[in-house]
Each structure stands twice: as C-alpha cells, then as structure tokens.
Design an enzyme around this catalytic site. Structure first.
Site, PDB file in Angstrom:
ATOM      1  N   LEU A 292     -39.759  74.264  11.985  1.00  8.40           N
ATOM      2  CA  LEU A 292     -39.882  75.840  11.342  1.00  8.40           C
ATOM      3  C   LEU A 292     -39.461  75.804  10.331  1.00  8.40           C
ATOM      4  O   LEU A 292     -39.920  76.737   9.193  1.00  8.40           O
ATOM      5  CB  LEU A 292     -38.978  76.820  12.553  1.00  8.40           C
TER       6      LEU A 292
ATOM      7  N   PHE B 228     -33.391  70.882  17.312  1.00 10.35           N
ATOM      8  CA  PHE B 228     -34.710  70.204  16.700  1.00 10.35           C
ATOM      9  C   PHE B 228     -35.676  71.301  16.265  1.00 10.35           C
ATOM     10  O   PHE B 228     -36.510  70.735  15.420  1.00 10.35           O
ATOM     11  CB  PHE B 228     -35.222  69.203  17.974  1.00 10.35           C
ATOM     12  N   LYS B 229     -35.665  72.362  16.869  1.00 11.88           N
ATOM     13  CA  LYS B 229     -36.684  73.434  16.335  1.00 11.88           C
ATOM     14  C   LYS B 229     -36.652  73.485  14.575  1.00 11.88           C
ATOM     15  O   LYS B 229     -37.878  74.162  14.227  1.00 11.88           O
ATOM     16  CB  LYS B 229     -36.626  74.790  16.873  1.00 11.88           C
ATOM     17  N   ASP B 230     -35.717  73.299  14.097  1.00 12.35           N
ATOM     18  CA  ASP B 230     -35.421  73.210  12.640  1.00 12.35           C
ATOM     19  C   ASP B 230     -36.819  72.260  12.038  1.00 12.35           C
ATOM     20  O   ASP B 230     -37.292  72.581  10.861  1.00 12.35           O
ATOM     21  CB  ASP B 230     -34.189  72.821  12.051  1.00 12.35           C
TER      22      ASP B 230
END
Ligand SMILES: *Cc1c(COP(=O)(O)O)cnc(C)c1O
Length: 468
Positions: A116, A111-113
């Site tokens: 970021l 999910f960090k995409d």
C-alpha cells in the site's frame, strides 16, 4: 505488459488501467497475460542489492509501457525509505534452518505496508500525469485500513474513505487510522458490523452516480499492484539464504490468498521455491481445498488472528485460472456454480497439480497461543498470532529439513496484545514512531448503517473535504 481477466470476457488492459480498475467488467480479476521469467544467472546477479533496487528489477516488466524506468526507480526508493529497519525485510532465525521474514517494519506494523505504500505513490504518479482525481472507498476490520490511509495520506489526487465497524476494532487499530490527519483522509465508523461496511463498498462500486463522474478505486487485495509488490520479498528472502542456487520453502499466514499467491508467482518467474504452505486459522476454506479438494463456504468464526478471518478467499480465483490452463470461461462456470451452491472442487489431476507445490494446515486459537509460548520459551522472540500460525504450519508440514524454511512474519505483536497475553507472554511496547499513539488527536465520523447517508457524506467531502 498487458493484463487479462480470469473470466475471459473483459478487454485486456495495460498496467495503468489495471491500477485504476477494481474487478474486471466480467467480474474476474486481472492477471498478467505473460509472466516474466528470469534465469538463475540473472537472479543470482541480484544478490546483495538494496531492497528498492531488487524491487525495481523484479517489478520492472509489470509496469513496462506505463511508467518510465527513472520514475519507477525514484518511486521505489521513496516507498521503502520510510521503513523502520534499514534491511526493510530482515530475516530472524528461530531454529535450525528456520527463519521469520519480518514484514512489519513499515509505518503500520503489518506486511500490507509493502504494497500500500507503493500503491499510493503509483496512483498519485499516474493521476498527476492524467490530470485526474479519484476517490478510494474501503472497508476494514483492521490492518488494511490503516495501511491504505498511510499509503495515500500524501497523495494530492486521492481522497480516501475508510469504513470500520464502530466500537468493533481494537484501540490500537482504530488509532492507527484515526490519528492520521489530512483533509483528504476520511475515517467513518459505521454503526454496524464489518460485513455491513463491505456491502456498502460493493454497492458503491455497482452504482457510482453519487460520485458525479469521479472515478472510484479499490485498494483491497484484488488490486493487481498489491500482489505485484508482494512478489519482491520472496526473492529478497531467497537471495539471503543461498537462493537461487538452492531451493527455499515458505509458510504463509493466509486469508484472502493474496500474499501466498505472490509467492506462487515468484516461483513461476524462476525462483526455486519447493514448497508453499497455506497456514490458516479456524476459517479454513483453503485448508479444506488443499487437503481434500473441497472449497466449501462455511460461516465466519471470529478468532485471535482477525486479519485472516474470511469465509471465501478472493484471490484464490487467480490460482484456479492457472489450474484450468488459463481458460477464463471454465473459471467463470466454476465460480457461477460456487455462487449458487457455496461448493467447489476441481478435477482430480488439477488438484494433484496444485498439491505438488502447496501444503496446508488450519491452526485454532489454542494452538496459536501454544506456539507463541513455545517460541518465546525457546528464543525470547514474541510472535503475533498470525505469524505464530505460520510457524505452527511450517513445523508440522515441512517436507525437507535441509531446505531453508521461511515463515512470513505478517504483523508486529504489539498490534495483537490479546493473543500474546493469552499465551502468557508480556506484550511488547509500541515502537518509537508510535509511542504516543494513545495521546494523539483522533478524527472520525460516526455514521448510521445506511448506504444513502454514507454516499451523501462521500459526495459532500470527496474533494479534500469539499463537495465533488
Ligand atoms: C492481511 C493479513 C494476512 C492475510 O493475507 P492475505 O493476503 O489476505 O492472505 C495475514 N496476516 C496479517 C497480519 C494480515 O494483515
């Protein structure tokens, strides 16, 4: 929009400056001075919008005054166009009134995409306008590093240095970082552990002389822009499931409290969220707070869900700020006490207030694997260990069966084959865009666990491989 510090002393900043800031100068974290609030009618009118258009409506007030509508729209369209699923964040039903929100269709499969990919584009936009270049330094034990490198690889005005502990991250995780080639991308394997890497980042922020005037930017989850981007998918999920006409509950695999804090903000912006479940692994400081008002520091326990292996949760301070009526000086005092004693609890009525919305559960490795097996047997779906913890907590802590329950699916199972295999389930194949990951060329520099050596390297390479 203006942003203020959770410790009450640093000057207020606009969005652009918050984007480029790390911690506030008083050691606090930045939060919006006034949260935007949407009416039920307005939220309802967003039903059916493509993800990037919904993102524009939810986030527009946060960037107001710094980024024009036309620029922001174009940035968002480009940000989410690279996701492998056309719905960007699809829902998959697991059981009656229970769904996983799949947040792992971005380039690095976690999910960090969501945050970021946006952060890299926002930085480049703002730096272009200012005619400035920056250096990013980050430490990673896994997901953050690859997502940050993917997010910044196309940035003309950013050089990114990501440190990971040499030989201590999985092959998939290492290759997701080291196979992205570019003269502004610098992978460093430190002969030490994750804490050594993080200490070097901290020390570099504290003393920036080696950067010769170039600004140093943080990409860890204290960066406000990351929280902001995560608010959107709570709206997206609720709108698919009959919100805002009815309430929705969320269960969130949690480490640094960034992702679930975004859900808390979505609720305060008008989305009817009736329950937020903090799902942790054995590193359960947040569960101990939610269940017994004891936020006490423990040692680190390595687990099968390494992206949630934390001792303290950096974004918890943002919740404490609201629980204390946004009194920054009270928060500063509380955290000074925590720094000295490693223990923190809040007044009973503040804790009761938090518990109206939040529940929690700590799930150990054994229960994590059992949940992967249980869900696989019932549905054929393979969960990653972090998401499995969210499912376990959702099932054990649920308040109302009639309220739709959404579990945030934070990573693709292919990233964590060890846990999946321990559960007796065959790990899935890498998706098409990463199928040749193990054959790709890697670029990485191994450096001694020595601050001077690392800083010399950054200063010699920090301008697209040339000296600063
Ligand atoms: C980072 C991460 C988490 C924890 O998110 P926080 O915002 O730190 O609470 C959970 N699952 C996965 C897969 C992650 O990468």
């Amino acid at each position: 929009m203006r942003y203020i510090s959770t410790r009450g002393k640093a000057p207020a900043l606009n969005f652009e400056d918050v984007l480029l800031a790390g911690l506030a100068s008083d050691g606090g974290l930045y939060v919006p001075e006034n949260l935007p609030r949407f009416s039920v009618e307005e939220i309802a009118s967003w039903a059916g919008l493509p993800y990037h258009e919904l993102a524009f409506r939810v986030m527009r007030p946060f960037v107001a005054g710094s980024i024009s509508d036309a620029d922001f729209k174009a940035i968002l369209k480009d940000t989410y166009a690279g996701f492998a699923h056309s719905a960007v964040a699809p829902l998959k039903q697991l059981d009656a009134n229970e769904w996983v929100l799949e947040l792992f269709h971005g380039p690095t499969l976690a999910f960090k995409d969501f945050a970021l990919q946006l952060l890299g584009r926002l930085l480049d936009h703002v730096l272009q306008k200012r005619g400035e270049r920056v250096v990013i330094m980050g430490a990673t034990s896994g997901d953050t590093g690859s997502a940050a490198i993917e997010g910044c690889k196309a940035c003309d005005n950013v050089d990114i240095f990501i440190m990971h502990p040499h030989n201590r991250v999985s092959a998939v995780q290492r290759r997701q970082m080291t196979t992205i080639l570019g003269d502004n991308i610098h992978n460093i394997a430190i002969e030490g552990n994750f804490d050594d890497c993080q200490e070097m980042v901290k020390a570099s922020f504290a003393d920036q002389g080696f950067l010769k005037g170039t600004r140093l930017v943080a990409v860890n989850s204290i960066n406000w822009a990351r929280i902001m981007a995560q608010i959107v998918y709570y709206f997206h999920a609720a709108l698919q499931l009959g919100g805002p006409a009815r309430s929705i509950a969320f269960s969130v695999p949690t480490g640094n409290f960034g992702d679930i804090f975004a859900g808390y903000l979505a609720r305060n912006m008008g989305l009817p969220i009736s329950q937020l479940i903090v799902a942790t692994n054995r590193n359960d400081i947040l569960h101990r707070f939610m269940s017994g008002n004891r936020y006490d520091k423990d040692t680190l326990h390595p687990s099968l869900s390494p992206s949630m292996d934390i001792m303290v949760s950096s974004n918890f301070e943002r919740l404490l700020f609201d629980l204390h009526g946004r009194n920054g000086l009270a928060v500063a005092e509380l955290l000074d006490g925590f720094k000295a004693s490693g223990k923190l609890s809040v007044e009973e009525d503040r804790w009761t207030e938090a518990r109206k919305l939040f529940d929690s559960l700590a799930v150990d490795d054994e229960a994590t694997c059992a949940t992967i097996a249980e869900v696989y047997k019932a549905t054929g779906e393979v969960l990653d260990p972090h998401t499995a913890i969210g499912v376990r907590a959702a099932r054990d802590c649920r308040r109302h069966l009639a309220t739709p329950m959404v579990i945030l699916g934070t990573a693709h199972p292919v990233k964590f084959p060890e846990a999946v295999e321990k559960a007796g389930v065959t790990a899935p194949q890498l998706p098409a865009h990463l199928a040749d990951l193990h054959e790709r060329e890697e670029r990485c520099t191994v450096l001694a666990n020595d601050l001077k050596v690392v800083q010399q390297f950054v200063s010699a390479q920090g301008n697209r491989g040339k000296p600063l």
